[in-house]
Design a protein around this motif. Sequence first.
Motif, PDB file in Angstrom:
ATOM      1  N   ILE A  10     -21.364  -4.743  12.679  1.00 29.48           N
ATOM      2  CA  ILE A  10     -22.618  -5.307  13.207  1.00 29.48           C
ATOM      3  C   ILE A  10     -22.755  -4.857  14.659  1.00 29.48           C
ATOM      4  CG2 ILE A  10     -23.920  -7.446  13.654  1.00 29.48           C
ATOM      5  CD1 ILE A  10     -21.995  -8.763  11.531  1.00 29.48           C
ATOM      6  N   LYS A  16     -26.935  -5.097  11.192  1.00 30.94           N
ATOM      7  CA  LYS A  16     -25.786  -4.858  10.316  1.00 30.94           C
ATOM      8  C   LYS A  16     -25.868  -3.421   9.822  1.00 30.94           C
ATOM      9  CE  LYS A  16     -23.442  -8.197   7.473  1.00 30.94           C
ATOM     10  NZ  LYS A  16     -23.556  -9.226   6.452  1.00 30.94           N
ATOM     11  N   SER A  19     -22.231  -2.818   5.581  1.00 34.63           N
ATOM     12  CA  SER A  19     -21.975  -4.142   5.024  1.00 34.63           C
ATOM     13  C   SER A  19     -21.093  -4.030   3.783  1.00 34.63           C
ATOM     14  CB  SER A  19     -23.323  -4.794   4.683  1.00 34.63           C
ATOM     15  OG  SER A  19     -23.118  -6.029   4.085  1.00 34.63           O
TER      16      SER A  19
END
Lengths: 237, 531
Positions: A10, A16, A19
Amino acid sequence: MLKISNLTKIYKGGKKAASDVNIHVQAGDIYGFIGHNGAGKTTTIKCVVGIHDFDQGEIFVNEISVKDEPLKCKEIMAYIPDNPDLYEYLTGIQYLNFIADVYGVSAKEREERIRKESDAFEITSALGDLISSYSHGMKQKVAIIGALIHKPKLLILDEPFVGLDPKAALTLKNKMHELCEEGSAIFFSTHVLDVAEKLCNKVAIIRNGQIIASGNTEDVTAGSSLEDVFMEVTENV
Amino acid sequence: MFKQIFRLCRLQMYNIFGINEFRHTKDKSKRKRFELMAALWSVVILMVVSYVVGLSYGLIKLGMGNVLPMYLYAVVSIIMLVFTFFKSGSVLFSMKGYEMLVTLPMPKSAIVVSRFMKMYMTNLLLACVVMIPGGLVYGIMENPSAIFYIIYAIGTVFLPLLPLTIASIIGAIIKAISSRTRRKSMVEALLTILLLVAIFGIFMSLPDDEKSISLEMLKNMAGIIEEKLGMFYPPALWFNNAVFGGFSYIIGYIGIPLVIFVLFVAVLQKYFQSICTLLNGVSARNDYRLTTLKSQGVVKALWKKELKRYFASSIYVTNTIVGYVLAVVAAVGVFILGIDKIGELLGISGIEPIVEMALPFIYSLLMSIATTTSCSISMEGKNFWMVQTLPIRSKDVYLSKILANITVAAPFYIVSVIMGWLTVKPDMMEYLWLAVIPACYIVYMAVMGITINIAFPSFNWDNEVQAVKQSASTLVNIIVGIVSSIVPVVVMVLLGESMSDIARLVIVSVLVTVTAFLYNKNGKKELQGIG
């Protein structure tokens, strides 16, 4: 050779970029990493090579944790960015000598490898000139030679074919095969789906920081072209 | 054309002081750094304003209010001239964005003017910081008519024009000469330093008959200042005459700089592209043959790379070597004059022991003003990915930068110390302190520079000037350098001569301890976490 487990990155602004990314590159693999601009390819690569830290997950290079022992990991891998911003105040040979010093390559070995690779990429005669006088493609070639100088076990490339002339691109592809035959692994990002399809035995497709398809190229494409699969999964998933 | 100039100026403004990045960044640590930078600049501005207010008050009380405007005008102009000719060439002929701009449908004069205006805006801020408080103090104490304020304000707005034009002409000439040579950066750095030494030489050789100031002289001081400044910098005299009612002088201090500026732009736009092309052009022989290569250790390789990087940038060299050059100039000056003459010049008798005691600290102060390390991490710029991804310990990267700083300082240090030994009375302890104290300061400031640059890195620069001259790191480094070398002198003067050896031993011990602490602390900071 490279194991990315549940990687999450992040950025400070809150975005983000990666992920829960999972990728497994084994010795002998040429692994293609595909995605739109801003999908998270470069971020993931930068986490692996030590430019970015990451928030969650683990990255192992040859079973060594990037977080715990970054130097040991860096010793066995090499990285070539999409835009090779090299030290422009050095000549090509000074740059290569510097890289060889950093990796602790002996004088004899570096001489042999520089000679071999620079001849293959047809840049030997320019090695005495300042890097600032090089074109983008020439810088790319010097960056590649620098990356190969210590025979890395893991070679990571970000858009390696951008700026290379057709002959140099072919030479690089041959080098990639050569390295893999010797037991190394290659992980690279690309926009050129044709190249990925022909060159890679494995691919992963990333969208909005998440891996949406990965595995053996043949399994992912399942008879279609990689371009069709890419368009389908990035638009429908 | 004016519209194009306006557009380009607006583009340049986005980048001034990083305001645009501050407005749009979501990175909290970056915002904090900007806020700290703003706070630091506010402190500096406050200090300058306080000094100007005190100086203006003092001059008016001494009956010299009628020369105050010209005095401030001349001092600011000289500061602008000296500080701008270091960077004017690099700003005017910056290759960053040049290729994009020359392909756009706009005249080259618009590019030249917009780049000039970038320097003008930052210098106008300096003019305002000095001229506004001075004018207000004069206004409160002398109650002049409204026309004084109008002429004074116009004069302040136009003040930077002439010094910046002169500095730009010098910068352009230096760039034009160096662009025709093979080692452009080295030639440019050498010419700039020679010019700086020449300016100091001229200042030092100005005839000064007065040994001490008498009351009679003080009465006539306003006349002396007016006469000398008028000769040295006529626009200051024209400005003074204009604010006190000689309106025709407005033509002099606005018209003449404007004409010179327009002529400069007209001439430069003709040669602009060819100079840029020459500066951008790199000779390539393409005839290299691979011969025997040698291997070396990582730190040595990094150190050599660091020195190559240093000497490849004229901006980096000229701005960080100036303190070391001044230390040599001071050492030679004190040697030629002799310590006893210094007391005479200052009009204070019996000051010789204090001067002798302070000499190592004077060298140290000059050598602490600017260090190569304070921007050495920032100077990695777009290359920073390399040291981040190569198997190099962060400790070794910092060490190589410290060693490069020491290497650059060493020749100047040796000359200064030898000149010092020849100047002071023959005493082993004095010889020892003269060698040890500046050496400790060089290492301390080199390590401190790294510490500061780790805290305030700046990789996203368009022009090296931003990293070397305009970054928070450089500003903090200057403040720390000055404070670190002045505080011990004050302590020593307060303790007196009898305690000097013990005091100097304590100071050296503190420096060594702080240096070791910072060095170890820096070594733990990973390159990945910087920026």
